[in-house]
Design a protein around this motif. Structure first.
Motif, PDB file in Angstrom:
ATOM      1  N   ARG A 520       0.820  -1.205   0.000  1.00 25.85           N
ATOM      2  CA  ARG A 520       0.000   0.000   0.000  1.00 25.85           C
ATOM      3  C   ARG A 520       0.865   1.271   0.000  1.00 25.85           C
ATOM      4  NH1 ARG A 520      -4.091   1.128  -2.197  1.00 25.85           N
ATOM      5  NH2 ARG A 520      -2.847   2.876  -2.885  1.00 25.85           N
ATOM      6  N   ALA A 521       1.907   1.281   0.832  1.00 22.35           N
ATOM      7  CA  ALA A 521       2.783   2.454   0.899  1.00 22.35           C
ATOM      8  C   ALA A 521       3.524   2.664  -0.408  1.00 22.35           C
ATOM      9  CB  ALA A 521       3.774   2.303   2.052  1.00 22.35           C
ATOM     10  N   VAL A 522       3.973   1.582  -1.023  1.00 21.34           N
ATOM     11  CA  VAL A 522       4.692   1.696  -2.297  1.00 21.34           C
ATOM     12  C   VAL A 522       3.752   2.209  -3.388  1.00 21.34           C
ATOM     13  CG1 VAL A 522       5.993   0.428  -4.042  1.00 21.34           C
ATOM     14  CG2 VAL A 522       6.277  -0.137  -1.625  1.00 21.34           C
ATOM     15  N   VAL A 523       2.525   1.729  -3.391  1.00 18.57           N
ATOM     16  CA  VAL A 523       1.539   2.198  -4.367  1.00 18.57           C
ATOM     17  C   VAL A 523       1.296   3.690  -4.208  1.00 18.57           C
ATOM     18  CG1 VAL A 523      -0.909   2.089  -4.973  1.00 18.57           C
ATOM     19  CG2 VAL A 523       0.404  -0.007  -4.725  1.00 18.57           C
ATOM     20  N   ASP A 524       1.192   4.149  -2.974  1.00 12.48           N
ATOM     21  CA  ASP A 524       0.964   5.579  -2.741  1.00 12.48           C
ATOM     22  C   ASP A 524       2.112   6.409  -3.292  1.00 12.48           C
ATOM     23  OD1 ASP A 524      -1.419   5.032  -1.525  1.00 12.48           O
ATOM     24  OD2 ASP A 524      -0.654   5.174   0.526  1.00 12.48           O
ATOM     25  N   ALA A 525       3.343   5.948  -3.046  1.00 11.71           N
ATOM     26  CA  ALA A 525       4.509   6.697  -3.512  1.00 11.71           C
ATOM     27  C   ALA A 525       4.597   6.708  -5.032  1.00 11.71           C
ATOM     28  CB  ALA A 525       5.784   6.106  -2.906  1.00 11.71           C
ATOM     29  N   LEU A 526       4.396   5.546  -5.644  1.00 10.16           N
ATOM     30  CA  LEU A 526       4.465   5.474  -7.101  1.00 10.16           C
ATOM     31  C   LEU A 526       3.303   6.237  -7.730  1.00 10.16           C
ATOM     32  CD1 LEU A 526       5.753   4.403  -9.662  1.00 10.16           C
ATOM     33  CD2 LEU A 526       4.607   2.214  -9.293  1.00 10.16           C
ATOM     34  N   GLY A 527       2.143   6.166  -7.101  1.00  8.94           N
ATOM     35  CA  GLY A 527       0.984   6.900  -7.606  1.00  8.94           C
ATOM     36  C   GLY A 527       1.203   8.396  -7.602  1.00  8.94           C
ATOM     37  N   ALA A 528       1.924   8.906  -6.594  1.00  8.91           N
ATOM     38  CA  ALA A 528       2.187  10.339  -6.535  1.00  8.91           C
ATOM     39  C   ALA A 528       3.028  10.812  -7.713  1.00  8.91           C
ATOM     40  CB  ALA A 528       2.892  10.674  -5.220  1.00  8.91           C
ATOM     41  N   VAL A 529       3.866   9.920  -8.248  1.00  5.43           N
ATOM     42  CA  VAL A 529       4.693  10.263  -9.410  1.00  5.43           C
ATOM     43  C   VAL A 529       3.896  10.143 -10.708  1.00  5.43           C
ATOM     44  CG1 VAL A 529       6.744   9.604 -10.717  1.00  5.43           C
ATOM     45  CG2 VAL A 529       6.808   9.588  -8.222  1.00  5.43           C
ATOM     46  N   LEU A 530       3.060   9.098 -10.811  1.00  4.08           N
ATOM     47  CA  LEU A 530       2.364   8.826 -12.063  1.00  4.08           C
ATOM     48  C   LEU A 530       1.127   9.704 -12.276  1.00  4.08           C
ATOM     49  CD1 LEU A 530       2.498   4.928 -12.021  1.00  4.08           C
ATOM     50  CD2 LEU A 530       3.848   6.458 -13.463  1.00  4.08           C
ATOM     51  N   ARG A 531       0.457  10.104 -11.191  1.00  4.46           N
ATOM     52  CA  ARG A 531      -0.830  10.786 -11.331  1.00  4.46           C
ATOM     53  C   ARG A 531      -0.713  12.096 -12.131  1.00  4.46           C
ATOM     54  NH1 ARG A 531      -2.372   9.769  -6.852  1.00  4.46           N
ATOM     55  NH2 ARG A 531      -3.974   8.198  -7.227  1.00  4.46           N
ATOM     56  N   PRO A 532       0.255  12.976 -11.854  1.00  4.14           N
ATOM     57  CA  PRO A 532       0.357  14.205 -12.664  1.00  4.14           C
ATOM     58  C   PRO A 532       0.571  13.918 -14.147  1.00  4.14           C
ATOM     59  CG  PRO A 532       1.676  14.390 -10.659  1.00  4.14           C
ATOM     60  CD  PRO A 532       1.247  12.964 -10.760  1.00  4.14           C
ATOM     61  N   ASP A 538      -0.820  11.476 -20.467  1.00  6.97           N
ATOM     62  CA  ASP A 538       0.121  10.401 -20.771  1.00  6.97           C
ATOM     63  C   ASP A 538      -0.609   9.064 -20.622  1.00  6.97           C
ATOM     64  OD1 ASP A 538       2.107   8.421 -20.712  1.00  6.97           O
ATOM     65  OD2 ASP A 538       3.587   9.781 -19.847  1.00  6.97           O
ATOM     66  N   ILE A 539      -0.905   8.410 -21.769  1.00  8.38           N
ATOM     67  CA  ILE A 539      -1.687   7.178 -21.751  1.00  8.38           C
ATOM     68  C   ILE A 539      -0.941   6.050 -21.028  1.00  8.38           C
ATOM     69  CG2 ILE A 539      -2.731   5.400 -23.194  1.00  8.38           C
ATOM     70  CD1 ILE A 539      -4.260   8.000 -23.097  1.00  8.38           C
ATOM     71  N   GLU A 540       0.367   5.948 -21.257  1.00  8.50           N
ATOM     72  CA  GLU A 540       1.139   4.896 -20.596  1.00  8.50           C
ATOM     73  C   GLU A 540       1.116   5.078 -19.087  1.00  8.50           C
ATOM     74  OE1 GLU A 540       2.424   2.238 -21.776  1.00  8.50           O
ATOM     75  OE2 GLU A 540       2.143   2.611 -23.931  1.00  8.50           O
ATOM     76  N   ALA A 541       1.240   6.344 -18.630  1.00  9.76           N
ATOM     77  CA  ALA A 541       1.176   6.604 -17.190  1.00  9.76           C
ATOM     78  C   ALA A 541      -0.202   6.269 -16.641  1.00  9.76           C
ATOM     79  CB  ALA A 541       1.526   8.067 -16.901  1.00  9.76           C
ATOM     80  N   ALA A 542      -1.255   6.589 -17.408  1.00  6.34           N
ATOM     81  CA  ALA A 542      -2.622   6.252 -16.987  1.00  6.34           C
ATOM     82  C   ALA A 542      -2.780   4.747 -16.847  1.00  6.34           C
ATOM     83  CB  ALA A 542      -3.629   6.804 -17.987  1.00  6.34           C
ATOM     84  N   SER A 543      -2.222   4.011 -17.797  1.00  3.82           N
ATOM     85  CA  SER A 543      -2.304   2.550 -17.732  1.00  3.82           C
ATOM     86  C   SER A 543      -1.581   2.015 -16.508  1.00  3.82           C
ATOM     87  CB  SER A 543      -1.696   1.946 -18.999  1.00  3.82           C
ATOM     88  OG  SER A 543      -1.645   0.537 -18.918  1.00  3.82           O
ATOM     89  N   GLU A 544      -0.361   2.495 -16.256  1.00  2.00           N
ATOM     90  CA  GLU A 544       0.423   1.994 -15.131  1.00  2.00           C
ATOM     91  C   GLU A 544      -0.239   2.365 -13.808  1.00  2.00           C
ATOM     92  OE1 GLU A 544       5.071   1.907 -13.626  1.00  2.00           O
ATOM     93  OE2 GLU A 544       4.511   3.045 -15.416  1.00  2.00           O
ATOM     94  N   LEU A 545      -0.751   3.588 -13.716  1.00  2.00           N
ATOM     95  CA  LEU A 545      -1.413   4.016 -12.485  1.00  2.00           C
ATOM     96  C   LEU A 545      -2.678   3.197 -12.252  1.00  2.00           C
ATOM     97  CD1 LEU A 545      -1.573   5.906 -10.064  1.00  2.00           C
ATOM     98  CD2 LEU A 545      -2.671   7.605 -11.533  1.00  2.00           C
ATOM     99  N   GLY A 546      -3.449   2.981 -13.309  1.00  2.00           N
ATOM    100  CA  GLY A 546      -4.653   2.171 -13.171  1.00  2.00           C
ATOM    101  C   GLY A 546      -4.352   0.751 -12.722  1.00  2.00           C
TER     102      GLY A 546
END
Length: 805
Positions: A520-532, A538-546
């Motif tokens: 959960r903590a890792v997802v939060d950190a990675l999500g903070a980078v991908l969400r903007p 950025d479709i690839e970022a949307a896919s990875e975040l999803g």
């Protein structure tokens, strides 16, 4: 001994840096001169003077951290003394001299005495007195002059060439001035002045007794923590489990010892206890002070008093605390609160010296190094100071007091050494560990994860003890696992350094899939980078975040956006998530796309879905029209354990419509169960209705029963003539059994031509020529025939244990 030397070096370093930072005139030159002479005695004065100049310039320009400078001088002083133990006394003397007030002007010799004018030799506070002895009593310092041709003696420690700032001065014949004790300012040397005695140990004249509530934590030696705007330097006090016990023991008169290891929180706990002793007057004598003078100051006074002795070992011995003096303090209403290293206490409490007997008489309260769960809970509740919660998060469940006292110093040292690239490989390992932590994974991980994100395979530099027992890397509970020290992680998170690259965060995320509590903590950190990036289109970022988010409205929206744009990973992830959440009809189109991209799991899941969906539809139809139960029976007949259910469906369909296909199904299932005689009439019924498959089944059944070859051949021939290739193969077997090899070969060839692998296998078994035999068997094996593969050694069945072994 080494601990005492470390404390001595720490005091010296503190003096040096405090003077460097001081704006008061004369402070730094005085301190610099004293320590330059110390290093001159060590043979290292030139290097020391260069270092002094560089550090003062760096501190005043804001280019050097004063705490880092202090660490360096502490290490230098300790190293110098350890290299030459005679310099310990010299260093103590320097510190004693600096503790005295600023020097008064030198006193001139009297002019109204007979004889030659004396020569004055002023001893200023920068001139160190002789060090104390092991018992705590000051050693004798003697100034002697032997004849007019001689020179004055020295005041340095035995075996040294002289004290800082003094040199040989022509003496006066017959003079013999003797100085004993500690603090001294100016001494006049003259043949008219006999012997002068001074005690270096401080004797309180009028002790500065103050109400305890006025005393600040720093006066108890509480270390400052990381500075934060608007917050005090001293960290907030967190109630300890022993507070009530300590307060109860202090309520009576006598000595109470608070025991603990360094940076356990002993000083802060002692201050808290003293601060709440309402109505008490407080006094803290200097280390080594003569405590006997306190009796006279207290005699005849009423009230309650608290005497604070930080590190009681410095207050024992001659003129210090001894059993009779302790008893007299108690009689005057004085409570004594002192601290002591817990190991030293257990070594001395049964000793026979006066100091040991004092320790043996004390009541004790021990402060544990490890904090309890309740203490940690109270620490977490100190939400008014973010530094408290930081300590709660990053101390690994052991000792937050050490983190608060030393953590910020460790981080400052990391900043300095990493900027200097002191050890590039070591710095790279620590940065990798910090990236793992900044990615949200706080626990220790194997070194190979650091290597996976570009770190060398080494921890020696990174794990070395730096501040106290702390290193930049901390070993985990499991062998060969490491994590960055929490103080470094907290510092990096505060400084808003460049974010961890997404590919590194993805590596950490994929590793944590094996450790779900941290995911959960890792997802939060990675999500903070991908969400903007996703919000910017950025479709690839949307896919990875999803993909990494828990499936919900946001994840579904992101995955649909990427899947509809053709991102295969998003199509797969969305199909999987929808399917798993029971939305199988919605999932099917995305699973179709994923299967078309070669994702086999999607094809398998899709096939299972369609089969389940077919059963749902056929069940619904059968409920309305039982005659269609035969189709449902076909679907489930091959499922293990569902044959009886299929038979019931077949029989129900037969009752509604006597079709040859239903009769064939009933006969086939009966034959599978070994009920050959019961299967035969069902086959005959279907055969009479023109079913080629029934004719084939009936021919096989009659052939196997034996004695019905003519009728079997009739049914098999009818099926073969209708294009049923397996019927030709069985005809060949029948011909072969009748001795008609030519007829058998002809039948096998027709069966092989029709595509039946069994025909090629039977042909191979019938041929004697090895090469031709092998060719036919290989032809059958290539088409998947089990017997041919077994005959050629291409298949090895498992060997099961049997009764015979």
């Amino acid at each position: 001994m080494e601990r005492e030397l470390a404390e001595l070096a720490a005091e010296g370093a503190s003096r040096i840096v405090a003077a460097m930072r001081s704006d008061l005139p004369g402070v730094w030159p005085r301190v610099r001169g004293a320590f330059t002479e110390f290093y001159r005695e060590a043979g290292d004065a030139d290097r020391a003077e260069l270092a002094f100049d560089a550090d003062v310039d760096g501190i005043r320009r804001g280019e050097r951290l004063w705490s880092a400078v202090e660490d360096e001088w502490r290490a230098s002083l300790l190293r110098t003394v350890l290299n030459d133990m005679r310099l310990e006394g010299w260093l103590r003397a320097v510190l004693a001299g600096l503790a005295a007030p600023a020097p008064a002007p030198a006193v001139s010799a009297p002019t109204d005495v007979d004889g030659p004018e004396p020569t004055a030799s002023a001893i200023t506070p920068t001139t160190p007195p002789t060090p104390t002895t092991d018992s705590g009593a000051p050693a004798l310092v003697t100034i002697r002059t032997a004849g007019t041709a001689g020179t004055t003696g020295t005041t340095g420690p035995p075996g040294t060439s002289g004290p800082p700032g003094t040199s040989g001065t022509p003496g006066i014949a017959g003079t013999a001035n003797t100085v004993t004790g500690g603090t001294h300012h100016s001494v006049i040397q003259s043949d008219r002045i006999g012997t002068v005695h001074q005690h270096f140990g401080t004797t309180p004249g009028t002790p500065d007794w103050r109400p305890v509530h006025e005393v600040q934590p720093a006066e108890f030696g509480v270390r400052p923590t990381r500075r934060a705007p608007g917050l005090p330097d001293i960290p907030p006090y967190v109630a300890r489990d022993c507070d009530a016990e300590l307060a109860a023991k202090l309520a009576g008169h006598g000595l109470v010892l608070l025991l603990g290891k360094p940076v356990t929180g002993v000083s802060h706990t002692a201050w808290h206890a003293a601060h709440h002793m309402d109505g008490y007057q407080f006094y803290a004598p200097e280390r080594g002070a003569d405590l006997r003078g306190l009796l006279a100051a207290l005699r005849g006074r009423s009230g309650r008093y608290l005497l604070w002795l930080d590190d009681i070992g410095e207050h024992l011995g001659e003129r210090g605390l001894e059993p009779s003096l302790l008893g007299r303090f108690a009689g005057l209403g004085v409570s004594v609160l002192a601290t002591m290293d817990v190991d030293a206490y257990y070594e001395r409490r049964a000793g026979s010296t006066p100091g040991d007997r004092v320790i043996g008489h004390a009541q004790t309260v021990e402060l544990s190094w490890e904090w309890s769960e309740s203490e940690f809970a109270r620490l977490a509740a100190r939400t008014e100071d973010p530094r408290a919660y930081e300590a709660y998060l990053w101390t690994d469940g052991v000792n937050p007091a050490a983190y608060l006292a030393l953590g910020h110093l460790l981080y400052e040292q990391w900043q300095r050494l990493s900027a200097l690239k002191d050890d590039p490989d070591g710095v790279a390992v620590v940065r990798a560990a910090l990236d793992v932590a900044r990615s949200g994974y706080a626990k220790a991980v194997p070194l190979d994860l650091f290597e996976g994100i570009g770190a060398p395979e080494t921890t020696q530099w990174a794990a070395r003890a730096r501040i106290g027992e702390f290193g930049f890397l901390v070993p985990g509970h499991e062998p060969d696992t490491w994590r960055a020290h929490g103080a470094l992680v907290a510092g990096e998170l505060r400084t808003a350094r460049e974010p961890v690259p997404p590919d590194r965060m993805r590596e950490v995320y994929e590793w944590t899939l094996r450790d779900s509590p941290e995911e959960r903590a890792v997802v939060d950190a990675l999500g903070a980078v991908l969400r903007p990036r996703a919000q910017a289109g950025d479709i690839e970022a949307a896919s990875e975040l999803g993909e990494i988010l828990p499936f919900g409205p946001e994840a579904e929206r992101l995955l649909r956006q990427a899947a509809d744009a053709g991102v295969a990973d998003a199509q797969s992830a969305l199909g999987h998530a929808l399917f798993r959440n029971g939305r199988r009809t919605e999932a099917a189109p995305y699973l179709e796309k994923a299967a078309a991209q070669g994702m086999n799991w999607a094809a398998i899941r899709l096939g299972r879905y369609y089969r389940a969906r077919a059963e749902e539809l056929l069940t619904d139809v059968t409920g309305k029209l039982p005659v269609h139960g035969a189709a449902l029976g076909d679907l489930i007949a091959g499922a293990p354990g569902r044959e009886s259910e299929a038979m019931q469906l077949y029989l129900a369909a037969w009752q509604h419509r006597r079709s040859n296909s239903t009769a064939l199904r009933i006969g086939g299932l009966l034959q599978d169960w070994g009920n050959v005689d019961e299967a035969e009439p069902w086959y005959r019924y279907a055969s009479d209705k023109g079913s080629t498959q029934a004719q084939y089944y009936l021919g096989v059944l009659l052939c196997d029963k034996g004695g019905h070859d003519e009728e079997a051949e009739e049914f098999l021939t009818r099926a073969a003539d209708a294009g049923h290739a397996p019927a030709d193969t069985v005809l060949g077997i029948l011909k072969h059994r009748q001795g008609d090899a030519k007829g058998a070969f002809a039948a096998y060839k027709r069966g092989d031509k029709g595509g039946d692998p069994e025909a090629a296998y039977r042909m191979g078994l019938s041929i004697k020529d090895p090469e031709k035999r092998t060719a036919w068997l290989q032809r059958a094996a290539d088409r998947g025939n089990y017997g041919a593969q077994l005959a050629l050694g291409q298949l090895t069945p498992p060997h099961a244990d049997t009764v015979d072994g």
